[in-house]
Design an enzyme around this catalytic site. Structure first.
Site, PDB file in Angstrom:
ATOM      1  N   ARG A   1     -10.608  19.201  57.527  1.00 34.22           N
ATOM      2  CA  ARG A   1      -9.287  19.487  57.986  1.00 34.22           C
ATOM      3  C   ARG A   1      -8.244  18.548  57.349  1.00 34.22           C
ATOM      4  O   ARG A   1      -8.518  17.501  57.109  1.00 34.22           O
ATOM      5  CB  ARG A   1      -9.018  19.118  59.602  1.00 34.22           C
ATOM      6  CG  ARG A   1      -7.759  19.239  59.963  1.00 34.22           C
ATOM      7  CD  ARG A   1      -7.776  19.319  61.487  1.00 34.22           C
ATOM      8  NE  ARG A   1      -8.302  18.354  62.241  1.00 34.22           N
ATOM      9  CZ  ARG A   1      -8.541  18.181  63.507  1.00 34.22           C
ATOM     10  NH1 ARG A   1      -8.061  19.184  64.222  1.00 34.22           N
ATOM     11  NH2 ARG A   1      -9.258  17.474  64.037  1.00 34.22           N
TER      12      ARG A   1
ATOM     13  N   ARG B   1      -6.577  13.198  59.357  1.00 31.64           N
ATOM     14  CA  ARG B   1      -6.472  12.515  60.822  1.00 31.64           C
ATOM     15  C   ARG B   1      -7.329  11.346  60.473  1.00 31.64           C
ATOM     16  O   ARG B   1      -8.531  11.294  60.297  1.00 31.64           O
ATOM     17  CB  ARG B   1      -6.635  13.340  61.961  1.00 31.64           C
ATOM     18  CG  ARG B   1      -5.526  14.052  62.401  1.00 31.64           C
ATOM     19  CD  ARG B   1      -5.653  15.198  63.180  1.00 31.64           C
ATOM     20  NE  ARG B   1      -6.365  15.079  64.421  1.00 31.64           N
ATOM     21  CZ  ARG B   1      -6.775  15.713  65.602  1.00 31.64           C
ATOM     22  NH1 ARG B   1      -6.274  16.714  65.354  1.00 31.64           N
ATOM     23  NH2 ARG B   1      -7.654  15.296  66.468  1.00 31.64           N
TER      24      ARG B   1
ATOM     25  N   LYS C   1      -9.511  25.200  68.480  1.00 30.23           N
ATOM     26  CA  LYS C   1      -8.812  25.553  69.542  1.00 30.23           C
ATOM     27  C   LYS C   1      -7.156  25.374  69.277  1.00 30.23           C
ATOM     28  O   LYS C   1      -6.569  26.520  69.517  1.00 30.23           O
ATOM     29  CB  LYS C   1      -8.828  24.509  70.948  1.00 30.23           C
ATOM     30  CG  LYS C   1     -10.123  24.076  71.301  1.00 30.23           C
ATOM     31  CD  LYS C   1     -10.307  23.136  72.184  1.00 30.23           C
ATOM     32  CE  LYS C   1      -9.704  21.633  71.805  1.00 30.23           C
ATOM     33  NZ  LYS C   1     -10.615  21.188  70.801  1.00 30.23           N
TER      34      LYS C   1
ATOM     35  N   ARG D   1      -9.505  17.633  80.331  1.00 32.49           N
ATOM     36  CA  ARG D   1     -10.658  17.363  79.698  1.00 32.49           C
ATOM     37  C   ARG D   1     -11.795  16.307  80.235  1.00 32.49           C
ATOM     38  O   ARG D   1     -12.837  16.139  79.693  1.00 32.49           O
ATOM     39  CB  ARG D   1     -10.252  16.332  78.505  1.00 32.49           C
ATOM     40  CG  ARG D   1     -10.451  16.588  77.028  1.00 32.49           C
ATOM     41  CD  ARG D   1      -9.899  15.605  75.962  1.00 32.49           C
ATOM     42  NE  ARG D   1     -10.175  15.916  74.679  1.00 32.49           N
ATOM     43  CZ  ARG D   1      -9.361  16.309  73.855  1.00 32.49           C
ATOM     44  NH1 ARG D   1      -8.206  16.993  74.110  1.00 32.49           N
ATOM     45  NH2 ARG D   1      -9.972  16.348  72.497  1.00 32.49           N
TER      46      ARG D   1
ATOM     47  N   ARG E   1     -16.234  11.282  69.634  1.00 35.46           N
ATOM     48  CA  ARG E   1     -15.530  12.468  70.166  1.00 35.46           C
ATOM     49  C   ARG E   1     -16.281  13.545  70.440  1.00 35.46           C
ATOM     50  O   ARG E   1     -16.217  14.244  71.505  1.00 35.46           O
ATOM     51  CB  ARG E   1     -14.519  13.151  69.002  1.00 35.46           C
ATOM     52  CG  ARG E   1     -13.317  12.236  68.895  1.00 35.46           C
ATOM     53  CD  ARG E   1     -12.603  12.677  67.479  1.00 35.46           C
ATOM     54  NE  ARG E   1     -11.817  13.788  67.507  1.00 35.46           N
ATOM     55  CZ  ARG E   1     -11.609  14.638  66.440  1.00 35.46           C
ATOM     56  NH1 ARG E   1     -11.654  14.049  65.438  1.00 35.46           N
ATOM     57  NH2 ARG E   1     -10.671  15.744  66.693  1.00 35.46           N
TER      58      ARG E   1
HETATM   59  P1  AP5 Z   1      -8.426  23.205  64.886  1.00 39.14           P
HETATM   60  O1  AP5 Z   1      -7.693  24.076  65.003  1.00 39.14           O
HETATM   61  O2  AP5 Z   1      -7.630  21.737  64.256  1.00 39.14           O
HETATM   62  O3  AP5 Z   1      -9.536  22.559  65.765  1.00 39.14           O
HETATM   63  P2  AP5 Z   1      -9.314  21.822  67.227  1.00 39.14           P
HETATM   64  O4  AP5 Z   1     -10.255  22.412  68.148  1.00 39.14           O
HETATM   65  O5  AP5 Z   1      -7.710  21.960  67.734  1.00 39.14           O
HETATM   66  O6  AP5 Z   1      -9.590  20.487  66.807  1.00 39.14           O
HETATM   67  P3  AP5 Z   1      -8.888  19.176  67.278  1.00 39.14           P
HETATM   68  O7  AP5 Z   1      -9.571  17.981  66.552  1.00 39.14           O
HETATM   69  O8  AP5 Z   1      -7.259  19.013  67.272  1.00 39.14           O
HETATM   70  O9  AP5 Z   1      -9.478  19.011  68.557  1.00 39.14           O
HETATM   71  P4  AP5 Z   1      -9.490  17.814  69.637  1.00 39.14           P
HETATM   72  O10 AP5 Z   1      -9.687  18.236  70.914  1.00 39.14           O
HETATM   73  O11 AP5 Z   1     -10.409  16.522  69.083  1.00 39.14           O
HETATM   74  O12 AP5 Z   1      -7.997  16.912  69.356  1.00 39.14           O
HETATM   75  P5  AP5 Z   1      -6.845  16.828  70.029  1.00 39.14           P
HETATM   76  O13 AP5 Z   1      -5.712  16.508  69.178  1.00 39.14           O
HETATM   77  O14 AP5 Z   1      -6.889  17.506  71.454  1.00 39.14           O
HETATM   78  O15 AP5 Z   1      -9.415  23.363  63.630  1.00 39.14           O
HETATM   79  C1  AP5 Z   1     -10.444  22.216  62.943  1.00 39.14           C
HETATM   80  C2  AP5 Z   1     -10.409  22.712  61.499  1.00 39.14           C
HETATM   81  O16 AP5 Z   1     -11.192  24.036  61.221  1.00 39.14           O
HETATM   82  C3  AP5 Z   1      -9.024  22.791  60.528  1.00 39.14           C
HETATM   83  O17 AP5 Z   1      -9.039  22.349  59.574  1.00 39.14           O
HETATM   84  C4  AP5 Z   1      -8.611  24.611  60.674  1.00 39.14           C
HETATM   85  O18 AP5 Z   1      -8.208  24.984  59.536  1.00 39.14           O
HETATM   86  C5  AP5 Z   1     -10.166  24.851  60.629  1.00 39.14           C
HETATM   87  N1  AP5 Z   1     -10.685  26.120  61.349  1.00 39.14           N
HETATM   88  C6  AP5 Z   1     -10.090  26.518  62.565  1.00 39.14           C
HETATM   89  N2  AP5 Z   1     -10.533  27.634  62.626  1.00 39.14           N
HETATM   90  C7  AP5 Z   1     -11.353  28.057  61.515  1.00 39.14           C
HETATM   91  C8  AP5 Z   1     -12.392  29.387  61.375  1.00 39.14           C
HETATM   92  N3  AP5 Z   1     -12.551  30.182  62.150  1.00 39.14           N
HETATM   93  N4  AP5 Z   1     -13.144  29.291  60.295  1.00 39.14           N
HETATM   94  C9  AP5 Z   1     -13.061  28.188  59.274  1.00 39.14           C
HETATM   95  N5  AP5 Z   1     -12.247  27.017  59.547  1.00 39.14           N
HETATM   96  C10 AP5 Z   1     -11.304  27.136  60.953  1.00 39.14           C
HETATM   97  O19 AP5 Z   1      -7.124  15.058  70.785  1.00 39.14           O
HETATM   98  C11 AP5 Z   1      -7.255  14.085  70.048  1.00 39.14           C
HETATM   99  C12 AP5 Z   1      -7.465  12.866  70.929  1.00 39.14           C
HETATM  100  O20 AP5 Z   1      -6.505  12.558  71.679  1.00 39.14           O
HETATM  101  C13 AP5 Z   1      -8.765  12.853  71.845  1.00 39.14           C
HETATM  102  O21 AP5 Z   1     -10.078  12.443  70.818  1.00 39.14           O
HETATM  103  C14 AP5 Z   1      -8.629  11.816  72.545  1.00 39.14           C
HETATM  104  O22 AP5 Z   1      -8.579  10.330  71.931  1.00 39.14           O
HETATM  105  C15 AP5 Z   1      -6.824  11.923  72.945  1.00 39.14           C
HETATM  106  N6  AP5 Z   1      -6.677  13.232  74.094  1.00 39.14           N
HETATM  107  C16 AP5 Z   1      -6.036  14.206  73.989  1.00 39.14           C
HETATM  108  N7  AP5 Z   1      -6.024  14.872  75.039  1.00 39.14           N
HETATM  109  C17 AP5 Z   1      -6.524  14.228  75.950  1.00 39.14           C
HETATM  110  C18 AP5 Z   1      -6.975  14.165  77.254  1.00 39.14           C
HETATM  111  N8  AP5 Z   1      -6.689  15.350  77.842  1.00 39.14           N
HETATM  112  N9  AP5 Z   1      -7.522  13.484  78.090  1.00 39.14           N
HETATM  113  C19 AP5 Z   1      -8.016  12.364  77.306  1.00 39.14           C
HETATM  114  N10 AP5 Z   1      -7.744  12.011  75.911  1.00 39.14           N
HETATM  115  C20 AP5 Z   1      -7.210  12.885  75.218  1.00 39.14           C
END
Ligand code: AP5
Length: 266
Positions: A161, A194, A43, A122, A205
């Protein structure tokens, strides 16, 4: 190759005290998108590419928590310390904390440059609160994009990542490696893994996604906003799949606005 660092998002990352130096250009019909999908599906990577293509700001709730986590302990409220502990374990942060954080940044949702929400909403409760806020502000969503990928590919993306400590650019040790191991191509910053990308947190997660976030697919499907996109292939291929799907919605939204404006002039 790294994803972009998105320019300046001070108002989102710092809250009401932050002011964006590079405010996005006003748009007649701003793009207002939500990106859904399991952790690690890509994402954030797509949000950066969409930001470059559409100009709308990339607003990630995870980035807000990580920015708060990099401040000294004494500057963190008790609710934020609890949120950061939940995050390290891979659990969702309580709805009340997340909503407080988004509500105080609602100017970013009103921004005429538009937005790309990544990681919010979420839960159903967050989605309902967002819908109510947008309705009260007279704002409408362009589309909700849900990225889909098998679990084993997701785990491989998360485990590989690496993120730049300085500019937050995202790499993958196999798929999108930096030119020099451990060092950011863009700013020379050190790359780190991370805390929530450890295997035990990844499992938590993915469970949280299935239990709390997947129901949003039905929620947005019922309102006709949902576009489901396969997240296999390169980031650029996924972007090419996404753009035609959301373009159609954006065009019809623009036409609707013109029609309403013409009706109002009669
Ligand atoms: P990346 O683009 O980083 O993936 P992502 O979907 O953004 O992954 P996240 O882990 O950041 O999502 P998340 O939802 O868990 O984290 P968030 O920060 O929102 O890509 C991942 C990897 O793949 C990278 O290395 C990239 O280079 C690679 N890649 C990408 N595309 C590719 C492709 N096409 N081919 C190959 N490789 C590729 O949330 C973190 C934490 O915060 C949550 O767990 C929770 O505790 C809290 N939180 C945040 N928002 C909320 C909310 N609204 N409610 C409750 N808790 C929340």
């Amino acid at each position: 190759m790294a994803s972009s660092n998105n320019g300046n998002r001070a108002a989102w990352l710092q809250g009401p005290s932050g002011h964006c130096e590079l405010a996005p250009t006003d748009k007649v019909t701003p793009w207002r998108l939500i990106l859904l999908g399991a952790p690690g599906v890509g994402k954030g990577t797509q949000a950066d590419l969409l930001h470059q293509r559409l100009g709308a700001c990339h607003l990630s709730t995870g980035d807000v928590f990580r920015a708060a986590g990099s401040r000294p302990d004494c500057e963190q409220s008790p609710a934020m310390r609890d949120a950061l502990a939940s995050m390290r374990r891979g659990e969702l942060v309580p709805d009340s904390t997340v909503w407080e954080l988004v509500r105080e940044r609602r100017a970013c949702l009103q921004c005429r440059g538009g937005f790309i929400l990544d990681g919010f909403p979420r839960t159903l409760s967050q989605a309902v609160s967002l819908a109510q806020l947008m309705k009260s502000e007279g704002l409408s969503l362009t589309a909700v994009v849900s990225y889909e990928l098998p679990a084993e590919a997701i785990v491989a993306r998360l485990a590989g990542r690496r993120t730049c400590q300085k500019c937050k650019a995202v790499y993958h040790i196999v798929e999108r490696p930096p030119q020099l191991e451990g060092q950011c191509d863009r700013c020379g910053g050190k790359l780190f893994q991370r805390e929530d990308d450890r295997p035990e947190s990844i499992e938590v997660r993915l469970e949280a996604y299935e239990r709390s976030t997947r129901p949003l697919i039905d929620f947005y499907s019922n309102s006709g906003l949902l576009r489901q996109i396969e997240a296999t292939g390169s980031p650029e291929q996924i972007l090419d799949r996404t753009l035609p799907e959301i373009d159609a919605r954006h065009l019809s939204q623009g036409a609707q606005q013109l029609w309403t404006a013409a009706e109002n002039r009669r």
